[in-house]
Scaffold this active site. Structure first.
Site, short mmCIF file in Angstrom:
data_model
loop_
_atom_site.label_atom_id
_atom_site.label_comp_id
_atom_site.label_asym_id
_atom_site.label_seq_id
_atom_site.Cartn_x
_atom_site.Cartn_y
_atom_site.Cartn_z
N LYS A 1 59.87 4.98 25.61
CA LYS A 1 60.28 3.68 25.82
C LYS A 1 59.13 2.77 25.11
O LYS A 1 58.07 3.14 24.91
CB LYS A 1 60.31 3.25 27.28
CG LYS A 1 61.18 1.91 27.53
CD LYS A 1 62.70 2.33 27.56
CE LYS A 1 63.36 1.09 27.80
NZ LYS A 1 64.75 1.30 28.20
N GLY B 169 74.98 -9.91 31.70
CA GLY B 169 74.44 -9.69 30.35
C GLY B 169 75.50 -8.70 29.97
O GLY B 169 76.64 -8.76 29.86
N HIS B 170 74.82 -8.19 28.78
CA HIS B 170 75.42 -7.03 27.94
C HIS B 170 76.29 -6.14 28.79
O HIS B 170 77.59 -5.89 28.35
CB HIS B 170 74.55 -6.57 27.00
CG HIS B 170 74.01 -7.15 25.79
ND1 HIS B 170 72.70 -7.83 25.93
CD2 HIS B 170 74.60 -7.44 24.59
CE1 HIS B 170 72.47 -8.57 24.67
NE2 HIS B 170 73.52 -8.21 23.80
P1 NAD Z 1 70.88 -8.49 29.34
O1 NAD Z 1 69.48 -8.89 28.94
O2 NAD Z 1 71.85 -8.52 28.27
O3 NAD Z 1 71.24 -8.97 30.72
C1 NAD Z 1 70.71 -9.22 31.91
C2 NAD Z 1 71.33 -10.45 32.39
O4 NAD Z 1 70.46 -10.55 33.91
C3 NAD Z 1 71.13 -11.75 31.85
O5 NAD Z 1 72.27 -12.44 31.87
C4 NAD Z 1 70.11 -12.41 32.43
O6 NAD Z 1 70.17 -13.87 32.47
C5 NAD Z 1 70.42 -12.11 34.06
N1 NAD Z 1 69.33 -12.25 34.96
C6 NAD Z 1 67.95 -11.83 34.57
N2 NAD Z 1 67.13 -12.19 35.87
C7 NAD Z 1 68.17 -12.38 36.87
C8 NAD Z 1 68.00 -12.90 38.09
N3 NAD Z 1 66.84 -12.93 38.82
N4 NAD Z 1 69.21 -12.86 38.79
C9 NAD Z 1 70.33 -12.94 38.27
N5 NAD Z 1 70.44 -12.68 36.86
C10 NAD Z 1 69.55 -12.48 36.35
O7 NAD Z 1 70.53 -6.84 29.77
P2 NAD Z 1 71.65 -5.83 29.77
O8 NAD Z 1 71.60 -5.06 28.43
O9 NAD Z 1 73.01 -5.98 30.33
O10 NAD Z 1 70.83 -4.56 30.67
C11 NAD Z 1 71.00 -5.14 32.04
C12 NAD Z 1 69.95 -3.77 32.82
O11 NAD Z 1 70.65 -2.82 32.45
C13 NAD Z 1 68.64 -3.82 32.38
O12 NAD Z 1 67.81 -3.55 33.73
C14 NAD Z 1 68.64 -2.83 31.39
O13 NAD Z 1 67.33 -1.89 31.33
C15 NAD Z 1 69.56 -1.79 31.89
N6 NAD Z 1 70.08 -0.72 30.93
C16 NAD Z 1 70.89 -1.40 29.90
C17 NAD Z 1 71.41 -0.60 29.06
C18 NAD Z 1 72.31 -1.14 27.90
O14 NAD Z 1 73.17 -0.35 27.16
N7 NAD Z 1 72.39 -2.44 27.63
C19 NAD Z 1 71.28 0.78 29.29
C20 NAD Z 1 70.62 1.36 30.48
C21 NAD Z 1 70.05 0.26 31.07
#
Ligand code: NAD
Length: 369
Positions: free
Chosen positions: A99, A201-202
Site C-alpha cells: 500500500k 463514494g465510489h
Molecule cells: P471514496 O473516497 O470514493 O468514498 C468515501 C465516501 O465516504 C465519500 O463520499 C466521503 O465523503 C464519505 N465520508 C468520509 N468521511 C465520512 C464520515 N465521517 N461519515 C460519512 N461519510 C464519510 O472511497 P471509496 O473508493 O468509495 O472507498 C470507500 C472505502 O472502501 C475506503 O475505506 C476504501 O479504502 C475501501 N475500499 C475501496 C475499494 C475500491 O475499489 N474503491 C476497494 C477496497 C476497499
C-alpha cells in the site's frame, strides 16, 4: 505517541530518527520493506509499504490523506498493506500485500509532475509493489503514474486497463453481505432489511444499486452533500446525519467511508444484527473489537474478505484475465464468507481471526512451494 522522525531526501533514514521504532513496528506487523519518499520540488511525500510477497508482487492502492502526524500515516500504511496481504491470500489470487500513502498534499499541489514523481518512486521498487487507486486517487492520477512505471493496475479502460475497481468491490461487498445475512437470518434475502450505508463514494453508490434491486430499506449518510444529492435523485433513500449512525435502529450496518468505525465507543451503541461494508480496517483493534461484536451477537463480515472485488479486478490486469474470469473469482466471496462464518462459529472464534488464519494458512503453503 508520535514518533520522532521526519522525511529525508533520497529515501534515507538518518541516525536522528529512532529507526528502531520503525523497524520494531515493521517487525510486529511482519513487513518486508518500507520506503519513505520525499520530493521537495513537487511537495510529494509519503510511504510505500511492502508487507508480504510470498504469493506474488505486493499490490495495493495509493491513498492521499491529511494525516495528523507522520506516525499516523505510518500506522495507516502498515495496517493497510498487511490487510492487502490477507485480502489477496484469502481470495485465492497470487498477489502479496502492499500500500502507499501520500501525506498532506493540498489539491493545488497534485499536478501531473507530482503524480509522475510518485510513479518514479513506485518504479524504484522494480515490481515488488504495484500501485492502484484508493481514497483520493482515481484513474485520472493512474494515467499520469503509468507514464513512469509499468507497475500500475486499475488503469483507465481507454489505456487498456480494467478501469475503476469500485463496481467490482461493491459487488463483492453485496455478496458478502448476503452470505452474512444468511447466517444471521437463515435467508440471504435483503428484501425489507434496514441497511445503513455510511459513505456514498465510489463503492457506496454501486453497493446501493444492488441493495435497491433487492428492495432493501436504504439509509445513507455522508459528509459530502453532492454525493447525498446524487444518490437521493437515483434511489429512494433516507438521509441521516453522520453523528446518528451508531445509535440508528437498523438491521445491517455497511461502513463504506473510512476505517476504525468499530471501536469501544461505537460498538456498545450499535443496533444492528450484522456489519458488512467496504471500508478497510473497520475494527479499530482486531482482537478486542472483534470480540466485542461477537459478545453482542453482531455478526461481522471481515472487511478484507468481502471488499476483495477491487483487487481481484486489478489482478486481472496483472496476469491478463478477462473481466468474466475476474467476476467468477469475485463471486466466490459469497461461499468464502459463509465458510469463514461457519468455521468461526465452530471454533468459537471471531470471523476476523478465522479469516486471518485462513489467509495465513495459504501464505504458509506458498512458502513451501
Ligand atoms: P471514496 O473516497 O470514493 O468514498 C468515501 C465516501 O465516504 C465519500 O463520499 C466521503 O465523503 C464519505 N465520508 C468520509 N468521511 C465520512 C464520515 N465521517 N461519515 C460519512 N461519510 C464519510 O472511497 P471509496 O473508493 O468509495 O472507498 C470507500 C472505502 O472502501 C475506503 O475505506 C476504501 O479504502 C475501501 N475500499 C475501496 C475499494 C475500491 O475499489 N474503491 C476497494 C477496497 C476497499
Amino acid at each position: 505517541m508520535p514518533l520522532n522522525f521526519s522525511f529525508m531526501e533520497n529515501n534515507t533514514i538518518t541516525a536522528k530518527m529512532p529507526v528502531s521504532d520503525i523497524l520494531e513496528q515493521m517487525n510486529s506487523y511482519e513487513h518486508e520493506e518500507v520506503l519513505f519518499f520525499n520530493d521537495k520540488e513537487t511537495g510529494l511525500k509519503g510511504i510505500i509499504a511492502v508487507h508480504n510477497t510470498v504469493l506474488g508482487p505486493s499490490l495495493g492502492g495509493c491513498r492521499i490523506w491529511n494525516y495528523a502526524s507522520e506516525a499516523e500515516a505510518l500506522y495507516d500504511v502498515l495496517r493497510l498493506s498487511r490487510g492487502m496481504t490477507y485480502k489477496s491470500a484469502i481470495s485465492g489470487i497470487n498477489l502479496g500485500g502492499g500500500k502507499s500513502v501520500i501525506i498532506n498534499a493540498d489539491k493545488s499541489s497534485r499536478t501531473e509532475k507530482f503524480w509522475k514523481k510518485f510513479g518514479e518512486y513506485v518504479d524504484s521498487l522494480n515490481g515488488k509493489y504495484i500501485t492502484a487507486e484508493d481514497v483520493g486517487t482515481s484513474t485520472n492520477e493512474i494515467a499520469y503514474i503509468m507514464q513512469k512505471t509499468k507497475h500500475v493496475s486499475g488503469k483507465p479502460i481507454d489505456a487498456g486497463g480494467s478501469g475503476d475497481p469500485s463496481p467490482f468491490t461493491a459487488f463483492g461487498v453485496y455478496l458478502g453481505m448476503k452470505a452474512t445475512a444468511k447466517m444471521a437470518y437463515g435467508s440471504d434475502s435483503l428484501d425489507g432489511k434496514k441497511i445503513l450505508v455510511q459513505g456514498i463514494g465510489h463503492v457506496g453508490q454501486f453497493l446501493i444499486d444492488h441493495l435497491a434491486k433487492e428492495n432493501a430499506e436504504i439509509i445513507v449518510t455522508d459528509i459530502n452533500q453532492q454525493n447525498l444529492n446524487a444518490i437521493s435523485q437515483k434511489h429512494k433513500v433516507k438521509v441521516i446525519s453522520p453523528d446518528d449512525v451508531y445509535s440508528y435502529d437498523m438491521d445491517i450496518y455497511a461502513p463504506c467511508a473510512l476505517g476504525a468505525t468499530l471501536n469501544s465507543e461505537t460498538i456498545p451503541l450499535l443496533k444492528c444484527h450484522l456489519v458488512a461494508g467496504a471500508a478497510n480496517n473497520q475494527l479499530q483493534n482486531e482482537t478486542l473489537h472483534g470480540m466485542m461484536l461477537k459478545d453482542r451477537n453482531i455478526i461481522y463480515a471481515p472487511d478484507f474478505l468481502i471488499n476483495a472485488g477491487g483487487v481481484i479486478n486489478c489482478y486481472r490486469e496483472v496476469v491478463g484475465l478477462s473481466a468474466e474470469e475476474a467476476m467468477k473469482i469475485t463471486e466466490k466471496i459469497y461461499d468464502k464468507t459463509a465458510e469463514v462464518l461457519e468455521r468461526a462459529k465452530t471454533e468459537n472464534s471471531t470471523p476476523q481471526q478465522t479469516a486471518i488464519s485462513i489467509a495465513k494458512e495459504r501464505i504458509e503453503q506458498g512458502k513451501n512451494k
